[in-house]
Design an enzyme around this catalytic site. Structure first.
Site, PDB file in Angstrom:
ATOM      1  N   SER A  98     -25.123  17.577  13.620  1.00 14.36           N
ATOM      2  CA  SER A  98     -23.892  17.160  14.311  1.00 14.36           C
ATOM      3  C   SER A  98     -22.780  16.895  13.302  1.00 14.36           C
ATOM      4  O   SER A  98     -21.629  17.294  13.510  1.00 14.36           O
ATOM      5  CB  SER A  98     -24.130  15.876  15.121  1.00 14.36           C
ATOM      6  N   GLU A 140     -12.478  10.524  25.964  1.00 12.07           N
ATOM      7  CA  GLU A 140     -11.932   9.167  26.151  1.00 12.07           C
ATOM      8  C   GLU A 140     -12.847   8.381  27.079  1.00 12.07           C
ATOM      9  O   GLU A 140     -13.653   8.977  27.799  1.00 12.07           O
ATOM     10  CB  GLU A 140     -10.521   9.265  26.752  1.00 12.07           C
ATOM     11  N   ILE A 170     -17.272   9.319  19.356  1.00 14.55           N
ATOM     12  CA  ILE A 170     -16.777  10.255  18.345  1.00 14.55           C
ATOM     13  C   ILE A 170     -17.718  10.284  17.131  1.00 14.55           C
ATOM     14  O   ILE A 170     -17.853   9.282  16.406  1.00 14.55           O
ATOM     15  CB  ILE A 170     -15.337   9.877  17.906  1.00 14.55           C
ATOM     16  N   LEU A 247     -14.406  23.875  20.533  1.00 14.36           N
ATOM     17  CA  LEU A 247     -15.709  23.617  21.149  1.00 14.36           C
ATOM     18  C   LEU A 247     -16.526  24.907  21.240  1.00 14.36           C
ATOM     19  O   LEU A 247     -17.747  24.883  21.080  1.00 14.36           O
ATOM     20  CB  LEU A 247     -15.541  22.988  22.531  1.00 14.36           C
ATOM     21  N   GLY A 348     -50.937   9.836  21.617  1.00 13.56           N
ATOM     22  CA  GLY A 348     -50.291   8.611  21.133  1.00 13.56           C
ATOM     23  C   GLY A 348     -49.498   8.859  19.864  1.00 13.56           C
ATOM     24  O   GLY A 348     -48.407   8.293  19.671  1.00 13.56           O
ATOM     25  N   GLU A 371     -20.510  18.204  23.906  1.00 12.38           N
ATOM     26  CA  GLU A 371     -19.967  19.579  23.850  1.00 12.38           C
ATOM     27  C   GLU A 371     -20.135  20.276  25.191  1.00 12.38           C
ATOM     28  O   GLU A 371     -20.420  21.470  25.243  1.00 12.38           O
ATOM     29  CB  GLU A 371     -20.673  20.383  22.758  1.00 12.38           C
ATOM     30  N   THR A 373     -21.699  19.088  29.187  1.00 12.04           N
ATOM     31  CA  THR A 373     -23.050  18.730  29.644  1.00 12.04           C
ATOM     32  C   THR A 373     -23.769  19.972  30.174  1.00 12.04           C
ATOM     33  O   THR A 373     -23.159  21.002  30.454  1.00 12.04           O
ATOM     34  CB  THR A 373     -22.994  17.683  30.778  1.00 12.04           C
ATOM     35  N   ASP A 375     -24.901  20.442  33.091  1.00 14.21           N
ATOM     36  CA  ASP A 375     -24.366  20.845  34.404  1.00 14.21           C
ATOM     37  C   ASP A 375     -23.002  21.513  34.277  1.00 14.21           C
ATOM     38  O   ASP A 375     -22.706  22.465  34.998  1.00 14.21           O
ATOM     39  CB  ASP A 375     -24.251  19.619  35.332  1.00 14.21           C
ATOM     40  N   PHE A 391     -15.618  23.134  40.003  1.00 16.42           N
ATOM     41  CA  PHE A 391     -15.404  21.896  39.225  1.00 16.42           C
ATOM     42  C   PHE A 391     -14.810  20.782  40.061  1.00 16.42           C
ATOM     43  O   PHE A 391     -15.049  19.620  39.810  1.00 16.42           O
ATOM     44  CB  PHE A 391     -14.490  22.167  38.029  1.00 16.42           C
TER      45      PHE A 391
HETATM   46  C1  LIG Z   1     -23.884  11.025  20.454  1.00 21.39           C
HETATM   47  C2  LIG Z   1     -22.633  11.630  21.003  1.00 21.39           C
HETATM   48  C3  LIG Z   1     -21.691  12.179  20.150  1.00 21.39           C
HETATM   49  C4  LIG Z   1     -20.501  12.708  20.656  1.00 21.39           C
HETATM   50  N1  LIG Z   1     -19.539  13.193  19.772  1.00 21.39           N
HETATM   51  C5  LIG Z   1     -18.304  13.528  20.253  1.00 21.39           C
HETATM   52  C6  LIG Z   1     -17.241  13.872  19.344  1.00 21.39           C
HETATM   53  O1  LIG Z   1     -17.442  13.941  18.119  1.00 21.39           O
HETATM   54  N2  LIG Z   1     -15.997  14.108  19.853  1.00 21.39           N
HETATM   55  C7  LIG Z   1     -15.721  14.039  21.198  1.00 21.39           C
HETATM   56  O2  LIG Z   1     -14.575  14.255  21.579  1.00 21.39           O
HETATM   57  N3  LIG Z   1     -16.732  13.740  22.074  1.00 21.39           N
HETATM   58  C8  LIG Z   1     -17.990  13.469  21.646  1.00 21.39           C
HETATM   59  N4  LIG Z   1     -19.003  13.126  22.532  1.00 21.39           N
HETATM   60  C9  LIG Z   1     -18.674  12.994  23.948  1.00 21.39           C
HETATM   61  C10 LIG Z   1     -19.320  14.044  24.846  1.00 21.39           C
HETATM   62  O3  LIG Z   1     -18.727  15.297  24.640  1.00 21.39           O
HETATM   63  C11 LIG Z   1     -19.229  13.532  26.283  1.00 21.39           C
HETATM   64  O4  LIG Z   1     -20.154  12.457  26.404  1.00 21.39           O
HETATM   65  C12 LIG Z   1     -19.542  14.618  27.294  1.00 21.39           C
HETATM   66  O5  LIG Z   1     -18.510  15.573  27.326  1.00 21.39           O
HETATM   67  C13 LIG Z   1     -19.721  14.044  28.718  1.00 21.39           C
HETATM   68  O6  LIG Z   1     -18.688  13.184  29.053  1.00 21.39           O
HETATM   69  P1  LIG Z   1     -19.043  11.736  29.666  1.00 21.39           P
HETATM   70  O7  LIG Z   1     -20.025  11.089  28.776  1.00 21.39           O
HETATM   71  O8  LIG Z   1     -17.765  11.044  29.915  1.00 21.39           O
HETATM   72  O9  LIG Z   1     -19.777  12.052  31.027  1.00 21.39           O
HETATM   73  P2  LIG Z   1     -19.066  12.359  32.434  1.00 21.39           P
HETATM   74  O10 LIG Z   1     -18.012  13.391  32.266  1.00 21.39           O
HETATM   75  O11 LIG Z   1     -18.702  11.067  33.080  1.00 21.39           O
HETATM   76  O12 LIG Z   1     -20.274  13.014  33.239  1.00 21.39           O
HETATM   77  C14 LIG Z   1     -21.316  12.251  33.852  1.00 21.39           C
HETATM   78  C15 LIG Z   1     -22.190  13.204  34.659  1.00 21.39           C
HETATM   79  O13 LIG Z   1     -21.400  13.805  35.696  1.00 21.39           O
HETATM   80  C16 LIG Z   1     -21.523  15.215  35.636  1.00 21.39           C
HETATM   81  N5  LIG Z   1     -20.261  15.839  36.047  1.00 21.39           N
HETATM   82  C17 LIG Z   1     -19.009  15.605  35.573  1.00 21.39           C
HETATM   83  N6  LIG Z   1     -18.125  16.388  36.204  1.00 21.39           N
HETATM   84  C18 LIG Z   1     -18.812  17.146  37.094  1.00 21.39           C
HETATM   85  C19 LIG Z   1     -18.463  18.180  38.002  1.00 21.39           C
HETATM   86  N7  LIG Z   1     -17.209  18.614  38.132  1.00 21.39           N
HETATM   87  N8  LIG Z   1     -19.453  18.720  38.764  1.00 21.39           N
HETATM   88  C20 LIG Z   1     -20.730  18.316  38.628  1.00 21.39           C
HETATM   89  N9  LIG Z   1     -21.124  17.371  37.778  1.00 21.39           N
HETATM   90  C21 LIG Z   1     -20.179  16.800  37.011  1.00 21.39           C
HETATM   91  C22 LIG Z   1     -21.845  15.533  34.179  1.00 21.39           C
HETATM   92  O14 LIG Z   1     -22.509  16.774  34.062  1.00 21.39           O
HETATM   93  C23 LIG Z   1     -22.751  14.342  33.810  1.00 21.39           C
HETATM   94  O15 LIG Z   1     -24.062  14.615  34.194  1.00 21.39           O
HETATM   95  C24 LIG Z   1     -20.244  12.676  22.049  1.00 21.39           C
HETATM   96  C25 LIG Z   1     -21.222  12.158  22.901  1.00 21.39           C
HETATM   97  C26 LIG Z   1     -22.392  11.646  22.412  1.00 21.39           C
HETATM   98  C27 LIG Z   1     -23.412  11.090  23.358  1.00 21.39           C
END
Ligand SMILES: Cc1cc2nc3c(=O)[nH]c(=O)nc-3n(C[C@H](O)[C@H](O)[C@H](O)COP(=O)(O)OP(=O)(O)OC[C@H]3O[C@@H](n4cnc5c(N)ncnc54)[C@H](O)[C@@H]3O)c2cc1C
Length: 392
Positions: A98, A140, A170, A247, A348, A371, A373, A375, A391
């Site tokens: 990462s 955000e 981030i 991305l 185990g 990057e 999810t 889904d 979406f």
């Molecule tokens: C360890 C880690 C490192 C990361 N590093 C970075 C980074 O360096 N820079 C950065 O900018 N981000 C980073 N991220 C953020 C990451 O890209 C987001 O967590 C990810 O895009 C999902 O956003 P969210 O967590 O707000 O989930 P949400 O967007 O709230 O989603 C929650 C759930 O709802 C589902 N969902 C959302 N919209 C829809 C839709 N339209 N239809 C169906 N299902 C939907 C999603 O699939 C998910 O299962 C990081 C995350 C983690 C965990």
């Protein structure tokens, strides 16, 4: 942790399709991971610390900017070499991969593609050596899968921009020297800005209590009236397509990286199953365990072929975002499934830090989420094949 006895599976002789350069780059990364990452990674993950001591080594194997031209300090390699480096690093740990992904595809790539010549010369060589470490601020608190809704914004104040807002989740944030931050201008258009540590009003608190990617530092980026010099705006691309372009490059690397994690879990489970005796014979001799191993190597082989073909398309500048989404989604899902099955095969011992499997399994829970999810990538494929967005 046990000594690293990794032997890479290559069931379809895919090495025969690689060039000498690919093999040289891949083998150098493989050797380096064995020597420098495997001995320290378990302790780093247990302590939830990014092992900064490996930054120089990552730079040496070309992990920072593999495909960035040599004139800017990059390794000047093709996309398949980039993928192979990511595969090998993630074989060691998804958190280390990462850090390399963020540095290369989310920080160096936008500066190279969307930046000015002055910005390229100022930042890229230092990012390539690891003298500067970077982070990428898109997500955000209220806008993850829907980054276009972001509220982080900047106002034109004549001789500078005034940046306000907050990013969360981030990677590399707690120790980054520079951050590529996506924010809206007064007209609501998204632009990239280079924010440097030390600018007044800019802070990077670390996010604690993670059960995943523990060897990668994650945090927030907070901007309170940060004065950003006008020359720090990336001028050559704006709109949501700009961060999405970054991305694409990172997701492509993840499609390869996930294969590395899967290979390590498979190889560990195979070795363990041949040695572990129950009911008077190695557990590898039971049909139920063979089913797991046979399915693992089948899925790894399919993922390797998918990544290689995607790499060829990337080299020809023909890979679409939707093709990249498919590979990221498939290969990460493949890896997490293999990690879960492999963990069971060790009984185990599967939950112990003596072996890498549980760490991979927990890491992949982040990889399947960030990057885009699992889904969201499915919706991208759905949109691509039907022409209808699901979406909203
Ligand atoms: C360890 C880690 C490192 C990361 N590093 C970075 C980074 O360096 N820079 C950065 O900018 N981000 C980073 N991220 C953020 C990451 O890209 C987001 O967590 C990810 O895009 C999902 O956003 P969210 O967590 O707000 O989930 P949400 O967007 O709230 O989603 C929650 C759930 O709802 C589902 N969902 C959302 N919209 C829809 C839709 N339209 N239809 C169906 N299902 C939907 C999603 O699939 C998910 O299962 C990081 C995350 C983690 C965990």
């Amino acid at each position: 942790m046990k000594p690293d006895l990794f032997q890479a599976p290559d069931y379809y002789n895919i090495d025969d399709l690689l060039t000498e350069e690919h093999l040289m780059v891949r083998n150098a990364a493989r050797d380096w991971v064995k020597k420098e990452v495997s001995p320290i990674i378990e302790e780093a993950a247990q302590k939830a610390e990014f092992p900064k001591s490996i930054i120089g080594g990552l730079a040496e194997i070309g992990a920072f900017g593999p495909y960035i031209p040599a004139e800017y300090g990059g390794a000047g390699l093709d996309q398949i070499s980039y993928g192979l480096i990511m595969q090998e690093i993630e074989r060691g740990d998804s958190g280390v991969r990462s850090t390399a992904s963020v540095q290369s595809s989310l920080v160096m790539y936008p500066i190279w593609k969307y930046g000015t010549e002055e910005q390229r010369k100022k930042y890229l060589p230092k990012l390539a050596t690891g003298e500067f470490m970077g982070s990428f601020g898109l997500t955000e608190p209220d806008h993850g899968s829907n980054p276009g809704g972001m509220t982080t914004n900047f106002k034109d104040k004549g001789d500078h921009y005034l940046l306000n807002g907050a990013k969360m989740w981030i990677s590399n944030s707690p120790f980054c020297d520079v951050a590529v931050v996506w924010a809206k201008n007064e007209e609501g258009r998204i632009h990239g800005l280079i924010v440097e540590r030390g600018m007044e009003g800019f802070s990077t608190p670390e996010t604690h209590n993670k059960w995943s990617l523990r060897a990668s530092a994650t945090g927030e980026l907070i901007f309170q009236d940060v004065k950003v010099p006008k020359e720090n705006l990336l001028p050559n691309k704006s709109g949501l397509g700009a961060p999405l372009g970054c991305l694409d490059s990172a997701r492509y690397g993840i499609a390869w990286g996930a294969i590395g994690a899967a290979m390590d879990c498979y190889d560990t489970a195979l070795r363990y199953a041949k040695e572990r005796i129950q009911f008077g014979k190695p557990i590898a001799g039971f049909q139920l365990q063979q089913k797991k191993l046979a399915e693992m190597i089948t899925e790894i082989t399919k993922a390797q072929l998918l990544a290689l073909r995607l790499g060829q398309l990337k080299n020809e500048n023909k890979a679409t975002s939707a093709q990249i989404s498919m590979a990221k989604r498939n290969n990460v899902d493949m890896a997490i499934t293999i990690a879960r099955e492999a963990r069971q095969m060790l009984g185990g011992m599967g939950i112990s830090g003596e072996y890498s499997i549980m760490r991979h399994m927990m890491n992949l829970e982040s990889v399947i989420t960030y990057e885009g999810t699992h889904d969201i990538h499915l919706l991208i494929t759905g949109l691509d094949v039907t022409g209808i967005s699901a979406f909203k």
